[in-house]
Design a protein around this motif. Structure first.
Motif, PDB file in Angstrom:
ATOM      1  N   GLY A 226      36.468  43.068  15.100  1.00 57.84           N
ATOM      2  CA  GLY A 226      36.247  42.360  16.699  1.00 57.84           C
ATOM      3  C   GLY A 226      37.518  41.776  17.213  1.00 57.84           C
ATOM      4  N   THR A 227      38.247  41.194  16.194  1.00 59.17           N
ATOM      5  CA  THR A 227      39.227  40.401  16.809  1.00 59.17           C
ATOM      6  C   THR A 227      40.409  41.378  17.215  1.00 59.17           C
ATOM      7  OG1 THR A 227      40.025  39.770  14.095  1.00 59.17           O
ATOM      8  CG2 THR A 227      39.086  38.394  15.512  1.00 59.17           C
ATOM      9  N   ALA A 228      40.681  42.534  16.521  1.00 56.26           N
ATOM     10  CA  ALA A 228      41.667  43.522  17.194  1.00 56.26           C
ATOM     11  C   ALA A 228      41.109  43.905  18.284  1.00 56.26           C
ATOM     12  CB  ALA A 228      41.651  44.722  15.907  1.00 56.26           C
ATOM     13  N   VAL A 229      40.067  44.229  18.634  1.00 56.04           N
ATOM     14  CA  VAL A 229      39.774  44.605  19.977  1.00 56.04           C
ATOM     15  C   VAL A 229      39.913  43.376  21.060  1.00 56.04           C
ATOM     16  CG1 VAL A 229      37.549  45.357  21.368  1.00 56.04           C
ATOM     17  CG2 VAL A 229      37.872  46.408  19.256  1.00 56.04           C
ATOM     18  N   GLN A 230      39.727  42.361  20.702  1.00 57.99           N
ATOM     19  CA  GLN A 230      39.726  41.286  21.633  1.00 57.99           C
ATOM     20  C   GLN A 230      41.245  40.879  21.830  1.00 57.99           C
ATOM     21  OE1 GLN A 230      37.438  40.392  23.344  1.00 57.99           O
ATOM     22  NE2 GLN A 230      35.825  40.785  22.148  1.00 57.99           N
ATOM     23  N   THR A 231      42.073  40.998  21.002  1.00 63.16           N
ATOM     24  CA  THR A 231      43.430  40.840  21.066  1.00 63.16           C
ATOM     25  C   THR A 231      44.306  41.870  21.959  1.00 63.16           C
ATOM     26  OG1 THR A 231      43.448  39.960  18.909  1.00 63.16           O
ATOM     27  CG2 THR A 231      45.520  40.573  19.650  1.00 63.16           C
ATOM     28  N   ARG A 232      43.544  43.132  21.944  1.00 66.45           N
ATOM     29  CA  ARG A 232      44.242  44.196  22.633  1.00 66.45           C
ATOM     30  C   ARG A 232      43.830  43.955  24.032  1.00 66.45           C
ATOM     31  NH1 ARG A 232      42.064  47.625  18.588  1.00 66.45           N
ATOM     32  NH2 ARG A 232      43.373  48.374  17.389  1.00 66.45           N
ATOM     33  N   GLU A 233      42.753  43.440  24.252  1.00 66.65           N
ATOM     34  CA  GLU A 233      42.242  43.003  25.817  1.00 66.65           C
ATOM     35  C   GLU A 233      42.941  42.163  26.241  1.00 66.65           C
ATOM     36  OE1 GLU A 233      37.937  42.976  25.990  1.00 66.65           O
ATOM     37  OE2 GLU A 233      37.601  45.027  25.266  1.00 66.65           O
ATOM     38  N   LEU A 234      43.223  41.062  25.373  1.00 69.88           N
ATOM     39  CA  LEU A 234      43.813  39.915  26.070  1.00 69.88           C
ATOM     40  C   LEU A 234      45.557  40.253  26.379  1.00 69.88           C
ATOM     41  CD1 LEU A 234      42.869  37.251  23.282  1.00 69.88           C
ATOM     42  CD2 LEU A 234      42.413  37.097  25.747  1.00 69.88           C
ATOM     43  N   PHE A 235      46.008  41.483  25.580  1.00 69.98           N
ATOM     44  CA  PHE A 235      47.259  41.704  26.062  1.00 69.98           C
ATOM     45  C   PHE A 235      47.483  42.597  27.415  1.00 69.98           C
ATOM     46  CE2 PHE A 235      48.913  41.533  21.382  1.00 69.98           C
ATOM     47  CZ  PHE A 235      49.224  40.188  21.539  1.00 69.98           C
ATOM     48  N   GLU A 236      46.271  43.004  27.633  1.00 70.97           N
ATOM     49  CA  GLU A 236      46.218  43.860  28.925  1.00 70.97           C
ATOM     50  C   GLU A 236      45.862  43.149  30.075  1.00 70.97           C
ATOM     51  OE1 GLU A 236      42.854  46.429  27.934  1.00 70.97           O
ATOM     52  OE2 GLU A 236      44.246  47.608  26.386  1.00 70.97           O
ATOM     53  N   LEU A 237      45.787  41.768  30.030  1.00 77.72           N
ATOM     54  CA  LEU A 237      45.556  40.857  31.004  1.00 77.72           C
ATOM     55  C   LEU A 237      46.974  41.094  31.894  1.00 77.72           C
ATOM     56  CD1 LEU A 237      43.560  37.889  29.507  1.00 77.72           C
ATOM     57  CD2 LEU A 237      42.610  39.680  30.860  1.00 77.72           C
ATOM     58  N   ASP A 238      46.710  40.758  33.390  1.00 73.78           N
ATOM     59  CA  ASP A 238      47.726  40.181  34.361  1.00 73.78           C
ATOM     60  C   ASP A 238      48.721  39.163  33.613  1.00 73.78           C
ATOM     61  OD1 ASP A 238      47.134  42.526  35.706  1.00 73.78           O
ATOM     62  OD2 ASP A 238      45.965  41.130  37.003  1.00 73.78           O
ATOM     63  N   ASP A 239      48.166  38.213  33.135  1.00 75.67           N
ATOM     64  CA  ASP A 239      48.770  36.769  32.666  1.00 75.67           C
ATOM     65  C   ASP A 239      48.235  36.767  31.203  1.00 75.67           C
ATOM     66  OD1 ASP A 239      50.476  34.755  33.018  1.00 75.67           O
ATOM     67  OD2 ASP A 239      48.937  33.192  33.902  1.00 75.67           O
ATOM     68  N   PRO A 240      48.934  37.328  30.290  1.00 77.45           N
ATOM     69  CA  PRO A 240      48.338  37.279  28.969  1.00 77.45           C
ATOM     70  C   PRO A 240      48.757  35.974  28.494  1.00 77.45           C
ATOM     71  CG  PRO A 240      50.162  38.522  28.954  1.00 77.45           C
ATOM     72  CD  PRO A 240      49.679  38.297  30.691  1.00 77.45           C
ATOM     73  N   PRO A 241      47.923  35.300  27.387  1.00 76.71           N
ATOM     74  CA  PRO A 241      48.217  34.018  26.815  1.00 76.71           C
ATOM     75  C   PRO A 241      49.471  34.108  25.996  1.00 76.71           C
ATOM     76  CG  PRO A 241      46.594  35.212  25.649  1.00 76.71           C
ATOM     77  CD  PRO A 241      46.836  36.089  26.789  1.00 76.71           C
ATOM     78  N   THR A 242      50.038  32.853  25.655  1.00 80.77           N
ATOM     79  CA  THR A 242      51.444  32.626  24.810  1.00 80.77           C
ATOM     80  C   THR A 242      50.859  32.607  23.411  1.00 80.77           C
ATOM     81  OG1 THR A 242      51.718  30.426  25.362  1.00 80.77           O
ATOM     82  CG2 THR A 242      52.670  31.908  26.731  1.00 80.77           C
TER      83      THR A 242
END
Length: 339
Positions: A226-242
């Protein structure tokens, strides 16, 4: 097996005198007590548990309910450390522990029925599906009980300070310059999650941090997919987290693998932090920033509270006991990249 009668014969006293001496009753002289105890020790005498139970109306046996849904079971460091602390403390106070199950002698029984069958003095619910009717029946019963990281009106709960732990973690990440902080939390029906999530939002509000809805996500505790999936989706955001906060040190591995596979570097390109402080988190490179939960003390305190409820029921309150954790600043959180 050596009996009280055997000891009495060797010491030249009555069986009643031996019994009083071994139970430290006041109407026996200290020298007589010492002589009888020494003789009993030399003869290899052990008190009969059935006789002691009959006299004290206690079995000196504690039940432990441990049903861990992620599949790690006793191999997981958090639970094994909590259970070891519980076992050590219980044994030091003269109690044995037995794990609960619902099958015995080829027939089904509820958790509560198992407790009654085994004549447990009390029960520790370390991990379970708290919505299971059998678990609810057990918690609603008149047995002395203690829960770990779960609040129920009828049970004393021993919990890690998840509110303070999350606050310390967010403030530390903030101090390193991070303003875009994502949080992948565990199951929403968990009291642990509710405390940590509320604390996360509260601290972010105090620090005047904007938390977009897409920065807060759900993945199962102790599970990496689950965390792998969510991490990929976070990186796909226009403004990803640091920086990404994970449910625990084990589930963090799923996100860490995605980061490494994508060619990103920790903490140069992305910072990450976990929770629990298990040994593995401190062996990885870079060392994981995390909150170390005092797992052994959680288990020990649960045993102390349960035994107090058994031995002093009239003066025992149902309480929420909070055990403090400690921030471990590793190398997985670095300064926020300059934009």
């Amino acid at each position: 097996m050596v009996s009280l009668k055997d000891i009495a014969k060797k010491c030249g006293v009555s069986t009643a005198t031996v019994s009083k001496a071994l139970n430290d009753q006041k109407d026996i002289g200290e020298s007589t007590k010492a002589r009888i105890r020494e003789t009993a020790k030399e003869m290899g005498y052990f008190p009969n548990s059935a006789a002691r139970a009959l006299k004290t109306k206690r079995s000196y046996s504690l039940g432990v309910l441990f049903e861990e849904e992620a599949g790690s079971g006793l191999k997981h460091e958090y639970f094994s450390s909590v259970l070891n602390g519980f076992k050590t403390q219980a044994e030091s106070q003269g109690y044995d522990i037995t794990f609960l199950n619902t099958s015995f002698e080829k027939r089904k029984m509820s958790y509560y029925e198992h407790c009654k069958y085994r004549n447990f003095d009390g029960v520790a619910i370390v991990c379970a599906d708290y919505h299971d009717p059998q678990v609810m029946e057990l918690m609603d019963s008149n047995l002395p009980e203690v829960t770990i990281d779960y609040i129920h009106y009828n049970c004393t709960a021993v919990c890690s300070n998840n509110v303070k732990g999350m606050e310390d973690l967010v403030r530390y990440v903030y101090s390193r310059g991070h303003r875009r902080i994502a949080y992948i939390h565990g199951q929403t029906n968990s009291y642990v999650t509710k405390d940590r999530l509320a604390s996360f939002y509260r601290v972010c509000e105090e620090l005047k941090l904007d938390v977009p809805e897409e920065y807060v996500r759900t993945a199962a505790y102790l599970e990496t997919k689950g965390t792998a999936v969510q991490t990929r989706e976070l990186f796909e955001l226009d403004d990803p987290p640091t920086c990404i906060l994970y449910p625990d040190d084990t589930s963090l591995i799923g996100g860490r693998n995605v980061i490494i596979e994508s060619g990103r570097k920790i903490p140069d390109d992305i910072s990450i932090a976990g929770y629990d402080g298990i040994l593995m988190s401190q062996l990885l490179h870079p060392k994981i920033t995390t909150i170390s939960q005092n797992m052994d003390e959680i288990g020990r305190e649960a045993a102390r509270r349960l035994i107090t409820a058994i031995e002093n029921p009239k003066t025992t309150f149902i309480e929420r006991v909070v055990i403090e954790g400690t921030l471990l600043p590793g190398q997985s959180v670095g300064d926020a990249p300059k934009t």
